[in-house]
Write a protein that holds these residues in place. Structure first.
Motif, PDB file in Angstrom:
ATOM      1  N   UNK A 350      -2.381  21.350   2.378  1.00 34.21           N
ATOM      2  CA  UNK A 350      -2.377  19.879   2.459  1.00 34.21           C
ATOM      3  C   UNK A 350      -3.392  19.331   3.444  1.00 34.21           C
ATOM      4  N   UNK A 351      -4.149  20.169   4.117  1.00 36.55           N
ATOM      5  CA  UNK A 351      -5.192  19.654   4.990  1.00 36.55           C
ATOM      6  C   UNK A 351      -6.537  20.209   4.521  1.00 36.55           C
ATOM      7  N   UNK A 352      -7.583  19.429   4.711  1.00 35.62           N
ATOM      8  CA  UNK A 352      -8.940  19.877   4.382  1.00 35.62           C
ATOM      9  C   UNK A 352      -9.845  19.595   5.570  1.00 35.62           C
ATOM     10  N   UNK A 358     -19.782  24.071  10.463  1.00 36.65           N
ATOM     11  CA  UNK A 358     -20.188  22.827  11.121  1.00 36.65           C
ATOM     12  C   UNK A 358     -20.819  23.163  12.467  1.00 36.65           C
ATOM     13  N   UNK A 359     -21.706  22.258  12.921  1.00 38.48           N
ATOM     14  CA  UNK A 359     -22.361  22.474  14.212  1.00 38.48           C
ATOM     15  C   UNK A 359     -22.081  21.363  15.213  1.00 38.48           C
ATOM     16  N   UNK A 360     -21.849  20.131  14.720  1.00 43.17           N
ATOM     17  CA  UNK A 360     -21.660  19.007  15.629  1.00 43.17           C
ATOM     18  C   UNK A 360     -20.297  18.337  15.488  1.00 43.17           C
ATOM     19  N   UNK A 361     -19.948  17.921  14.270  1.00 44.10           N
ATOM     20  CA  UNK A 361     -18.705  17.204  14.039  1.00 44.10           C
ATOM     21  C   UNK A 361     -17.927  17.867  12.914  1.00 44.10           C
ATOM     22  N   UNK A 362     -16.588  17.780  12.998  1.00 36.33           N
ATOM     23  CA  UNK A 362     -15.747  18.173  11.880  1.00 36.33           C
ATOM     24  C   UNK A 362     -14.838  17.005  11.524  1.00 36.33           C
ATOM     25  N   UNK A 363     -14.476  16.924  10.262  1.00 35.38           N
ATOM     26  CA  UNK A 363     -13.543  15.923   9.774  1.00 35.38           C
ATOM     27  C   UNK A 363     -12.315  16.637   9.218  1.00 35.38           C
ATOM     28  N   UNK A 364     -11.139  16.096   9.518  1.00 35.99           N
ATOM     29  CA  UNK A 364      -9.893  16.666   9.031  1.00 35.99           C
ATOM     30  C   UNK A 364      -9.146  15.586   8.253  1.00 35.99           C
ATOM     31  N   UNK A 365      -8.688  15.948   7.057  1.00 34.79           N
ATOM     32  CA  UNK A 365      -7.969  14.991   6.216  1.00 34.79           C
ATOM     33  C   UNK A 365      -6.636  15.582   5.797  1.00 34.79           C
ATOM     34  N   UNK A 366      -5.554  14.811   6.004  1.00 32.82           N
ATOM     35  CA  UNK A 366      -4.223  15.217   5.570  1.00 32.82           C
ATOM     36  C   UNK A 366      -3.935  14.517   4.247  1.00 32.82           C
TER      37      UNK A 366
END
Length: 435
Positions: A350-352, A358-366
Motif C-alpha cells: 500500500x505504499x510506493x 534516488x540521489x536527492x529527494x524521495x516521495x512516499x505515497x500511501x
C-alpha cells in the motif's frame, strides 16, 4: 618395554612395564570413544626412575607405540619424532566438535619438572567421574610436583569433562597441589582452546586470598612450605568458571505489529554469537500452548524480523525463544495482536516510493484505499532504516503524500516503515536505493 602380549578375539591385551623418568598417569579411554582421548605423561621426574605397570587394551601395534611415546604419531613410513604437551589429541577433532573446549594447567618448579591436568567442557558431561570421559590419576607417591583434580564423588583425576555452567551459577573444580620440597612454584595455563569468551575462568588461592583471571593471564607464582600444611594439598586452589553477565546475549526489544501482509514480528539483540538460536512461537489458545513458526541461527547483525502471513482470526500471541550457549532457554515477553478476519494480507504494497534509486529527494505515497482512517487528525510515523539496522530519519505526517531530502544519507539500501499512529499497525514498508 612390553612384558606380555596376548592376542584374543583380534584385540591385543598388553601389560606394559616402562622404566622412565616419568611418574605415570594414563588415560583410561577406549580408542572407540568419540571424545578426544589424551595420552598423558604428566609428571617429569629427573631424580627417580621407576617401573610402572600399565594394563591397557590396544587394537593394533600403532596404538602401542603412540601410547609408549606421547606426541609420536606412528605410520609405516615415519621418519621423525615430534613432541608436544603431555595431553595429545588422538581424534584430530575440529574446534567445533565435542570435547574441543578445554584448558590445560600445570604446576612446575622449573622447565623440567611439572605436572599437568586438563579441565574440559562438553554438553551433557557431568560433574562426577565418568569412566568413558575422564582420566584417573594413577601416579604414586614421591613425585617432585603433583597436581590433580578431585571430583565431587572423591576420585583423583588428571582430566575432567563437564558441561559449561548455566547463567545463574558458577562451577568449581577443586585442585590438589603437592611438592616434595619447600620452595617457589608456578601454576601455568599452557593451553586454552575454544572456550566461549562469555565465560570467565578464575584461579582462586584460598591460602593467600588471591585470584587470577586465567583467560587473560597464564601463570601464577606461589610458595609451598612443607612446615605449613595450609600452603599445599587439597584446600588451597580452586578453578571457578562462570558466565559474565555483561557479555551474555541481551534481548533489547521484541515487537509485533499488524501489517498489510499479516503480522510483522521484529526483535533486536546485542552480544549474540554463533551459538545463539532464536525461535518465534505463536499461540492461538490464549497463551496456553505455543508452536514454532520460524527458527533462526544468529547472523551477528542483531536485528531480525519474521512475517506471519497466516495469522489467526481473533487473538494471536507471539513470543521469542532464545537458546543460549549452555543450552538453557530464555523467553521474551508475550505480544498480543488482534485480527478481525483472514483478509489481513493484500496483494500489493500500500505504499510506493519514487524515484528509486534516488540521489536527492524521495516521495512516499500511501494508497487511499489502504489508508486506515480519513479524519483530518489521522497521522502516520515514517521511519527510514539503514541496511545495518540504524534508524537514520523519522517523521510524522497527516498526509498520504510525503517527501524527504536524502542528500545527507550515505549510498546504500534503505527500508521505509509507515506506522498508523491511531492503532500502531504497520501500514506498509518498502525499500529504496540511495545513489
Amino acid at each position: 618395554m612390553i612384558n606380555k602380549v596376548i592376542l584374543k578375539s583380534g584385540i591385543l591385551y598388553i601389560a606394559v612395564c616402562v622404566a622412565v623418568a616419568l611418574s605415570c598417569k594414563t588415560a583410561l579411554a577406549k580408542s572407540t570413544s568419540n571424545r578426544n582421548a589424551f595420552a598423558q605423561s604428566n609428571h617429569i621426574n629427573n631424580v627417580n626412575t621407576r617401573a610402572c605397570v600399565l594394563p591397557r587394551i590396544f587394537t593394533n601395534y600403532t596404538e602401542v607405540y603412540n601410547f609408549l611415546i606421547p606426541g609420536l604419531d606412528i605410520t609405516e613410513n615415519i621418519k621423525a619424532t615430534t613432541t608436544s604437551s603431555g595431553f595429545i589429541s588422538k581424534s584430530g577433532a575440529p574446534a567445533a566438535s565435542p570435547y574441543s573446549e578445554y584448558m590445560i594447567l600445570n604446576i612446575a618448579r622449573d622447565s623440567a619438572t611439572k605436572s599437568e591436568i586438563l579441565i574440559g567442557f562438553n554438553p551433557g558431561s557431568g560433574k562426577n567421574y565418568n569412566q568413558q570421559e575422564d582420566d584417573r590419576d594413577l601416579s604414586g607417591p614421591g613425585a617432585p610436583v603433583d597436581l590433580w583434580i578431585m571430583s565431587p564423588d572423591g576420585v583423583k583425576l588428571v582430566s575432567k569433562w563437564m558441561s559449561l555452567p548455566k547463567v545463574t551459577r558458577a562451577d568449581t573444580v577443586f585442585l590438589t597441589a603437592k611438592a616434595a620440597l619447600s620452595g617457589r612454584y608456578t601454576i601455568n595455563r599452557s593451553k586454552l582452546t575454544t572456550i566461549p569468551v562469555l565465560y570467565q575462568i578464575w584461579l582462586i588461592d584460598k591460602y593467600k586470598k588471591d585470584s587470577l583471571d586465567l583467560r587473560h593471564n597464564d601463570n601464577y607464582t606461589f610458595d609451598i612450605d612443607l612446615n605449613d600444611t595450609a600452603s599445599f594439598g587439597s584446600n588451597r586452589f580452586l578453578v571457578i568458571t562462570r558466565q559474565d553477565p555483561a557479555l551474555g546475549v541481551h534481548l533489547l526489544n521484541f515487537t509485533g505489529t499488524k501489517a498489510w501482509e499479516g503480522a510483522e514480528i521484529e526483535w533486536k539483540t546485542e552480544n549474540e554469537a554463533d551459538y545463539t538460536g532464536f525461535t518465534v512461537e505463536r499461540s492461538i489458545d490464549d497463551g496456553s500452548t505455543f508452536t514454532a513458526i520460524g527458527v533462526f541461527l544468529s547472523s551477528g547483525m542483531g536485528s531480525y524480523s519474521l512475517p506471519d502471513k497466516t495469522p489467526p482470526v481473533g487473538a494471536g500471541y507471539y513470543r521469542l525463544k532464545i537458546q543460549l550457549v549452555d543450552s538453557s532457554i530464555a523467553y521474551s515477553k508475550v505480544v498480543k495482536l488482534m485480527f478481525s478476519n483472514l483478509n489481513n494480507s493484500v496483494t500489493s504494497n500500500p505504499i510506493s516510493i519514487y524515484p528509486n534509486p534516488a540521489s536527492n529527494m524521495i516521495n512516499l505515497e500511501i494508497e487511499k484505499t489502504n489508508a486506515v482512517g480519513t479524519a483530518k487528525n489521522h497521522s502516520y510515523t515514517i521511519t527510514l532504516i539503514s541496511n545495518t539496522g540504524y534508524i537514520v530519519k523519522t517523521a510524522t505526517t497527516t498526509s498520504q503524500n510525503w517527501q524527504a531530502d536524502i542528500t545527507g544519507l550515505i549510498s546504500g539500501n534503505y527500508v521505509v516503515h509507515v506506522l498508523d499512529n491511531n492503532n500502531k499497525a504497520l501500514v506498509g514498508k518498502g525499500t529504496f536505493i540511495k545513489l
